[in-house]
Design an enzyme around this catalytic site. Structure first.
Site, PDB file in Angstrom:
ATOM      1  N   LEU A   1      43.327  45.556  46.212  1.00  0.00           N
ATOM      2  CA  LEU A   1      44.646  46.369  45.977  1.00  0.00           C
ATOM      3  C   LEU A   1      45.500  45.578  44.942  1.00  0.00           C
ATOM      4  O   LEU A   1      45.697  44.302  45.247  1.00  0.00           O
ATOM      5  CB  LEU A   1      45.231  46.726  47.210  1.00  0.00           C
ATOM      6  CG  LEU A   1      46.284  47.373  47.478  1.00  0.00           C
ATOM      7  CD1 LEU A   1      46.072  48.795  47.137  1.00  0.00           C
ATOM      8  CD2 LEU A   1      47.003  47.275  48.699  1.00  0.00           C
ATOM      9  N   ASP A   2      45.481  46.309  43.872  1.00  0.00           N
ATOM     10  CA  ASP A   2      46.338  45.674  42.870  1.00  0.00           C
ATOM     11  C   ASP A   2      47.425  44.927  43.180  1.00  0.00           C
ATOM     12  O   ASP A   2      48.138  45.531  44.100  1.00  0.00           O
ATOM     13  CB  ASP A   2      46.543  46.641  41.361  1.00  0.00           C
ATOM     14  CG  ASP A   2      45.350  47.232  40.895  1.00  0.00           C
ATOM     15  OD1 ASP A   2      44.280  46.412  40.967  1.00  0.00           O
ATOM     16  OD2 ASP A   2      45.359  48.235  40.621  1.00  0.00           O
ATOM     17  N   ARG A   3      48.061  43.975  42.303  1.00  0.00           N
ATOM     18  CA  ARG A   3      49.264  43.211  42.895  1.00  0.00           C
ATOM     19  C   ARG A   3      50.330  44.147  42.626  1.00  0.00           C
ATOM     20  O   ARG A   3      51.400  43.913  43.521  1.00  0.00           O
ATOM     21  CB  ARG A   3      49.297  41.977  41.772  1.00  0.00           C
ATOM     22  CG  ARG A   3      50.482  40.941  41.897  1.00  0.00           C
ATOM     23  CD  ARG A   3      50.366  39.987  40.986  1.00  0.00           C
ATOM     24  NE  ARG A   3      50.632  40.350  39.437  1.00  0.00           N
ATOM     25  CZ  ARG A   3      51.986  39.748  39.132  1.00  0.00           C
ATOM     26  NH1 ARG A   3      52.865  39.085  39.638  1.00  0.00           N
ATOM     27  NH2 ARG A   3      52.064  40.260  37.982  1.00  0.00           N
TER      28      ARG A   3
END
Length: 183
Positions: free
Chosen positions: A44-46
């Site tokens: 889950l991207d930053r």
């Protein structure tokens, strides 16, 4: 018995336990989760928020993360502009990205959900409206949801993963986690 942890990942947190090799370390999972031998199942991207699953079971981790199992992942997405039927239909049919066509998604326009405030807040532009949709995909390419909404003319402003399979982030505050039974 496999361990499964549901974590509500805040905006700006890396979905890993370390940030070695950087001059200024960024917040990681280790700030929030002090459980040995669990690892993220998928990414889950930053700059995305919401449900991140962690487990100590490698086979379960693969079933969650691997697109060939087609586990549905549902996102609440705030986009720039008023999303209409044409854009929703394109998402439902699948859109062509630079790495090929996506599988068809489930896409519906929704009222703004009652979510926690994002820190920092999204940039609001007075002259450009925004809208929300619920998007369910069954694959997981790099930054796929953001690329899909951009491809139909509605860049993503805020992205919250709400559900993976039967697991949901409902009831978890940002930074909180709970252990559940493996499904």
């Amino acid at each position: 018995m496999s361990r499964v942890i549901l974590f509500n990942k805040p905006y700006g947190v890396l979905p890993q336990f370390t940030d070695r090799g950087t001059v200024s370390p960024r917040p990681t999972l280790s700030v929030f989760i002090d459980v040995a031998h669990v690892y993220p199942a998928g990414r889950l991207d930053r700059d995305s928020e919401g449900l991140l699953l962690l487990t100590d079971d490698g086979a379960l981790q693969a079933r969650i993360a691997d697109p060939r199992y087609k586990l549905p992942k549902t996102y609440l997405v705030q986009v720039e502009g008023e999303i209409g039927d044409v854009a929703l239909d394109l998402l439902r049919r699948g859109v062509t990205l630079n790495d090929g066509p996506t599988r068809p998604a489930e896409a519906v326009s929704i009222a703004p959900p009652d979510l926690w405030p994002r820190d920092p807040p999204i940039r609001v532009r007075q002259a450009i409206p925004d809208s929300w949709l619920r998007l369910t995909i069954r694959e997981g390419r790099n930054r796929q949801v953001r690329r899909m909404t951009a491809a139909v003319g509605h860049p993503t402003l805020r992205l919250v993963r709400w559900q993976v399979g039967d697991w949901t982030v409902e009831g978890l505050e940002p930074g909180a986690w709970r252990e559940v039974n493996a499904a």
